[in-house]
Design a protein around this motif. Structure first.
Motif, PDB file in Angstrom:
ATOM      1  N   ASP A 152       0.923  -1.153   0.047  1.00 35.09           N
ATOM      2  CA  ASP A 152       0.048   0.099   0.137  1.00 35.09           C
ATOM      3  C   ASP A 152       0.965   1.366   0.181  1.00 35.09           C
ATOM      4  O   ASP A 152       0.582   2.254  -0.771  1.00 35.09           O
ATOM      5  CB  ASP A 152      -0.904   0.264   1.141  1.00 35.09           C
ATOM      6  CG  ASP A 152      -2.062  -1.197   1.180  1.00 35.09           C
ATOM      7  OD1 ASP A 152      -2.336  -1.562  -0.049  1.00 35.09           O
ATOM      8  OD2 ASP A 152      -2.423  -1.465   2.248  1.00 35.09           O
ATOM      9  N   GLU A 153       1.945   1.126   0.695  1.00 39.25           N
ATOM     10  CA  GLU A 153       3.069   2.419   0.741  1.00 39.25           C
ATOM     11  C   GLU A 153       3.698   2.651  -0.719  1.00 39.25           C
ATOM     12  O   GLU A 153       3.973   3.609  -0.630  1.00 39.25           O
ATOM     13  CB  GLU A 153       4.160   2.196   1.857  1.00 39.25           C
ATOM     14  CG  GLU A 153       3.477   2.220   3.116  1.00 39.25           C
ATOM     15  CD  GLU A 153       4.532   1.735   4.303  1.00 39.25           C
ATOM     16  OE1 GLU A 153       5.087   2.853   4.715  1.00 39.25           O
ATOM     17  OE2 GLU A 153       4.611   0.935   4.679  1.00 39.25           O
ATOM     18  N   THR A 154       3.559   1.527  -1.524  1.00 41.28           N
ATOM     19  CA  THR A 154       4.305   2.044  -2.749  1.00 41.28           C
ATOM     20  C   THR A 154       3.418   2.851  -3.752  1.00 41.28           C
ATOM     21  O   THR A 154       4.281   3.584  -4.549  1.00 41.28           O
ATOM     22  CB  THR A 154       4.268   0.671  -3.365  1.00 41.28           C
ATOM     23  OG1 THR A 154       3.362   0.231  -3.828  1.00 41.28           O
ATOM     24  CG2 THR A 154       5.412  -0.559  -2.744  1.00 41.28           C
ATOM     25  N   GLY A 155       2.386   2.854  -3.397  1.00 37.44           N
ATOM     26  CA  GLY A 155       1.532   3.754  -4.325  1.00 37.44           C
ATOM     27  C   GLY A 155       0.901   3.075  -5.582  1.00 37.44           C
ATOM     28  O   GLY A 155       0.108   3.600  -6.479  1.00 37.44           O
ATOM     29  N   PHE A 156       1.271   1.816  -5.784  1.00 35.25           N
ATOM     30  CA  PHE A 156       0.787   1.030  -6.913  1.00 35.25           C
ATOM     31  C   PHE A 156      -0.333   0.099  -6.411  1.00 35.25           C
ATOM     32  O   PHE A 156      -0.172  -0.909  -5.628  1.00 35.25           O
ATOM     33  CB  PHE A 156       2.064   0.018  -7.656  1.00 35.25           C
ATOM     34  CG  PHE A 156       3.233   0.937  -8.090  1.00 35.25           C
ATOM     35  CD1 PHE A 156       2.872   1.950  -8.890  1.00 35.25           C
ATOM     36  CD2 PHE A 156       4.332   0.725  -7.493  1.00 35.25           C
ATOM     37  CE1 PHE A 156       3.953   2.782  -9.692  1.00 35.25           C
ATOM     38  CE2 PHE A 156       5.504   1.645  -7.979  1.00 35.25           C
ATOM     39  CZ  PHE A 156       5.175   2.677  -8.894  1.00 35.25           C
ATOM     40  N   LYS A 157      -1.331  -0.060  -7.306  1.00 32.22           N
ATOM     41  CA  LYS A 157      -2.512  -0.868  -7.229  1.00 32.22           C
ATOM     42  C   LYS A 157      -2.096  -2.261  -7.266  1.00 32.22           C
ATOM     43  O   LYS A 157      -2.253  -3.270  -6.652  1.00 32.22           O
ATOM     44  CB  LYS A 157      -3.702  -0.617  -8.015  1.00 32.22           C
ATOM     45  CG  LYS A 157      -4.341   0.589  -7.905  1.00 32.22           C
ATOM     46  CD  LYS A 157      -5.610   0.823  -8.708  1.00 32.22           C
ATOM     47  CE  LYS A 157      -6.282   2.264  -8.631  1.00 32.22           C
ATOM     48  NZ  LYS A 157      -7.371   2.313  -9.639  1.00 32.22           N
ATOM     49  N   ALA A 175      -0.660  -3.420  -3.814  1.00 33.46           N
ATOM     50  CA  ALA A 175      -1.769  -3.127  -2.837  1.00 33.46           C
ATOM     51  C   ALA A 175      -1.967  -4.632  -2.020  1.00 33.46           C
ATOM     52  O   ALA A 175      -1.967  -5.666  -2.840  1.00 33.46           O
ATOM     53  CB  ALA A 175      -2.893  -2.422  -3.340  1.00 33.46           C
ATOM     54  N   ILE A 235      10.510   0.276   0.053  1.00 43.90           N
ATOM     55  CA  ILE A 235       9.908   1.445  -0.534  1.00 43.90           C
ATOM     56  C   ILE A 235      11.145   2.242  -1.000  1.00 43.90           C
ATOM     57  O   ILE A 235      12.186   2.483  -0.006  1.00 43.90           O
ATOM     58  CB  ILE A 235       8.991   2.224   0.468  1.00 43.90           C
ATOM     59  CG1 ILE A 235       7.942   1.368   1.034  1.00 43.90           C
ATOM     60  CG2 ILE A 235       8.760   3.410   0.059  1.00 43.90           C
ATOM     61  CD1 ILE A 235       6.926   0.739   0.022  1.00 43.90           C
ATOM     62  N   PRO A 238       7.946   6.963  -1.005  1.00 47.77           N
ATOM     63  CA  PRO A 238       6.632   6.432  -0.653  1.00 47.77           C
ATOM     64  C   PRO A 238       5.653   7.048  -1.403  1.00 47.77           C
ATOM     65  O   PRO A 238       5.707   8.319  -1.960  1.00 47.77           O
ATOM     66  CB  PRO A 238       6.500   7.185   0.866  1.00 47.77           C
ATOM     67  CG  PRO A 238       7.913   7.474   1.179  1.00 47.77           C
ATOM     68  CD  PRO A 238       8.829   7.588  -0.162  1.00 47.77           C
ATOM     69  N   GLY A 239       4.548   6.339  -2.025  1.00 47.84           N
ATOM     70  CA  GLY A 239       3.462   6.504  -2.803  1.00 47.84           C
ATOM     71  C   GLY A 239       3.778   6.791  -4.362  1.00 47.84           C
ATOM     72  O   GLY A 239       3.065   6.856  -5.153  1.00 47.84           O
ATOM     73  N   GLN A 240       5.216   6.446  -4.490  1.00 50.10           N
ATOM     74  CA  GLN A 240       5.567   6.695  -6.125  1.00 50.10           C
ATOM     75  C   GLN A 240       6.670   5.580  -6.493  1.00 50.10           C
ATOM     76  O   GLN A 240       6.548   5.095  -7.539  1.00 50.10           O
ATOM     77  CB  GLN A 240       6.480   7.786  -6.098  1.00 50.10           C
ATOM     78  CG  GLN A 240       5.796   9.084  -5.868  1.00 50.10           C
ATOM     79  CD  GLN A 240       6.595  10.386  -6.084  1.00 50.10           C
ATOM     80  OE1 GLN A 240       7.718  10.468  -6.621  1.00 50.10           O
ATOM     81  NE2 GLN A 240       5.949  11.595  -5.778  1.00 50.10           N
ATOM     82  N   GLU A 241       7.332   4.989  -5.676  1.00 49.33           N
ATOM     83  CA  GLU A 241       8.022   3.927  -6.126  1.00 49.33           C
ATOM     84  C   GLU A 241       8.370   2.810  -4.975  1.00 49.33           C
ATOM     85  O   GLU A 241       8.759   3.138  -3.850  1.00 49.33           O
ATOM     86  CB  GLU A 241       9.495   4.429  -6.485  1.00 49.33           C
ATOM     87  CG  GLU A 241      10.477   3.527  -6.836  1.00 49.33           C
ATOM     88  CD  GLU A 241      11.801   3.960  -7.362  1.00 49.33           C
ATOM     89  OE1 GLU A 241      12.784   3.280  -7.519  1.00 49.33           O
ATOM     90  OE2 GLU A 241      12.000   5.404  -7.274  1.00 49.33           O
TER      91      GLU A 241
END
Length: 152
Positions: free
Chosen positions: A127-132, A135, A142, A145-148
């Protein structure tokens, strides 16, 4: 009597030398009582003091290939220099670029520089990667966070 008069001047230096030696012995005893100075030298090639090799780092468990969406990946291998906490990173972080980077363990992260930016790889969740695509996964790394991020 004349003999006695000659012996006193001759004996005087001997007596004084004996006193001087006592003072020197005291100084030597004082020096021996002082704590020795020990120089601590970092030598990577030196054998461990207690005979046990360095403990494994938490980042050593990350060695291997981690996958992201659309063919992106992060491959972490021990560095060829063999130094503990040094890694060889191969990273495809976008569809147009794949690169190799040296990484160094710092606590529970691996730090490396990409495009002049100091980055840190740390453990996290999908979930912290930002990729569905990632998830719900729990064994992930990581980078941003949220991007890669990448998971196993």
């Amino acid at each position: 009597m004349m003999m006695r008069a000659l012996l006193i001047p001759l004996a005087l230096p001997v007596l004084l030398a004996g006193c001087a030696r006592g003072t020197d012995n005291q100084a030597t005893a004082n020096n021996m009582a002082a704590a020795p100075t020990i120089e601590n030298v970092d030598d990577a090639d030196a054998a461990p003091v207690n005979g046990v090799a360095d403990a494994r780092l938490p980042t050593d468990d990350w060695v291997g290939k981690w996958t992201g969406p659309e063919g992106l990946f992060l491959d972490i291998q021990p560095a060829q220099d063999g130094k503990p906490g040094h890694y060889a990173l191969t990273n495809k972080d976008n569809l147009d670029r794949q690169g190799d980077y040296p990484g160094v363990a710092e606590g529970s992260t691996i730090r490396f520089v990409r495009d002049g930016k100091d980055l840190a790889i740390r453990p996290g969740t999908g979930d912290e990667t930002g990729f569905k695509y990632l998830a719900g996964k729990q064994d992930c790394l990581i980078v941003v966070p949220g991007q890669e991020g990448y998971c196993r």
